[in-house]
Design an enzyme around this catalytic site. Structure first.
Site, short mmCIF file in Angstrom:
data_model
loop_
_atom_site.label_atom_id
_atom_site.label_comp_id
_atom_site.label_asym_id
_atom_site.label_seq_id
_atom_site.Cartn_x
_atom_site.Cartn_y
_atom_site.Cartn_z
N HIS A 172 0.76 -1.10 -0.04
CA HIS A 172 0.01 -0.11 -0.04
C HIS A 172 0.76 1.15 -0.12
O HIS A 172 0.67 2.24 -0.50
CB HIS A 172 -0.87 -0.01 1.31
N LYS A 223 -17.18 -8.13 5.94
CA LYS A 223 -16.43 -9.04 6.70
C LYS A 223 -15.75 -8.22 8.00
O LYS A 223 -15.78 -7.07 7.72
CB LYS A 223 -15.30 -9.38 5.91
N ARG A 269 -1.81 -5.86 -8.60
CA ARG A 269 -0.53 -6.70 -8.27
C ARG A 269 -0.21 -7.65 -9.37
O ARG A 269 0.55 -8.03 -9.95
CB ARG A 269 -0.55 -7.37 -6.93
N SER A 271 -2.80 -7.79 2.62
CA SER A 271 -3.24 -7.78 4.15
C SER A 271 -3.66 -9.07 4.76
O SER A 271 -3.30 -9.62 5.61
CB SER A 271 -4.31 -6.75 4.59
#
Ligand code: PNS
Length: 166
Positions: A21, A45, A95, A133
């Site tokens: 990040h 979530k 990514r 993460s």
């Protein structure tokens, strides 16, 4: 040349912020006048860290980035938060090809909601292309604390959260 300052918003869960990040944030600052790291408060979530903890970790991590980075919380629609802060660019990191489908859907939905807003995809340094993460939490939760994934302050909080030996 004088022109309008371009404000970009970089949204995410940041649960927690990683070096990936931060790499995207650094690159964004090369392109835009101001970059707002926007932390999503509520997700379906349950996040590991509270919004306050995530904001604190972000603020600690961007300590040396200078005044052109701001941090906010947001809830509800991203495009509304962007409008409130006069941002007309949305930044997302990609990514790998596997990120693209979800990101494309979000970008097109955001365009439907706010046609004047552009999404810009940035690619992090290759060394962070596997980093997320979710995987950081998975590894730390199982007692492993590898270096160079997250800032030290974040690693310390993960260690505490998972009651790992200090
Ligand atoms: O770090 P993440 O979890 O991949 O970030 C996802 C995020 C926060 C960018 C996305 O869930 C989001 O923008 N949520 C806000 C709700 C919204 O605006 N939805 C409509 C656009 S798809």
């Amino acid at each position: 040349m004088t022109g309008k300052k371009v404000i970009a918003i970089y949204p995410g869960s940041f649960d927690p912020v990683t070096f990936g990040h931060l790499d995207i944030l650094r690159r964004s600052l090369e392109l835009f006048d101001t970059v707002i790291a926007a932390i999503l408060v509520n997700k379906e979530k349950q996040p590991l860290f509270s919004p306050e903890e995530r904001l604190e970790m972000m603020q600690e991590a961007i300590g040396d980035f200078g005044p052109r980075v701001e941090t906010i919380y947001f809830d509800g629609l991203l495009v509304e938060a962007a409008r409130q802060h006069n941002a007309n660019v949305i930044i997302r990191g990609i990514r790998a090809v596997s990120d693209y489908e979800y990101e494309l859907q979000m970008a097109l939905m955001n365009r439907k909601l706010a046609p004047d807003m552009e999404t810009v995809f940035l690619v992090p340094d290759q060394k962070y292309s596997y980093l997320s993460s979710r995987l950081v939490k998975e590894v730390f939760s199982r007692g492993c604390t590898p270096e160079c994934l997250v800032p030290d302050a974040v690693a310390r909080r993960l260690v505490k959260k998972y009651n790992l030996p200090q």
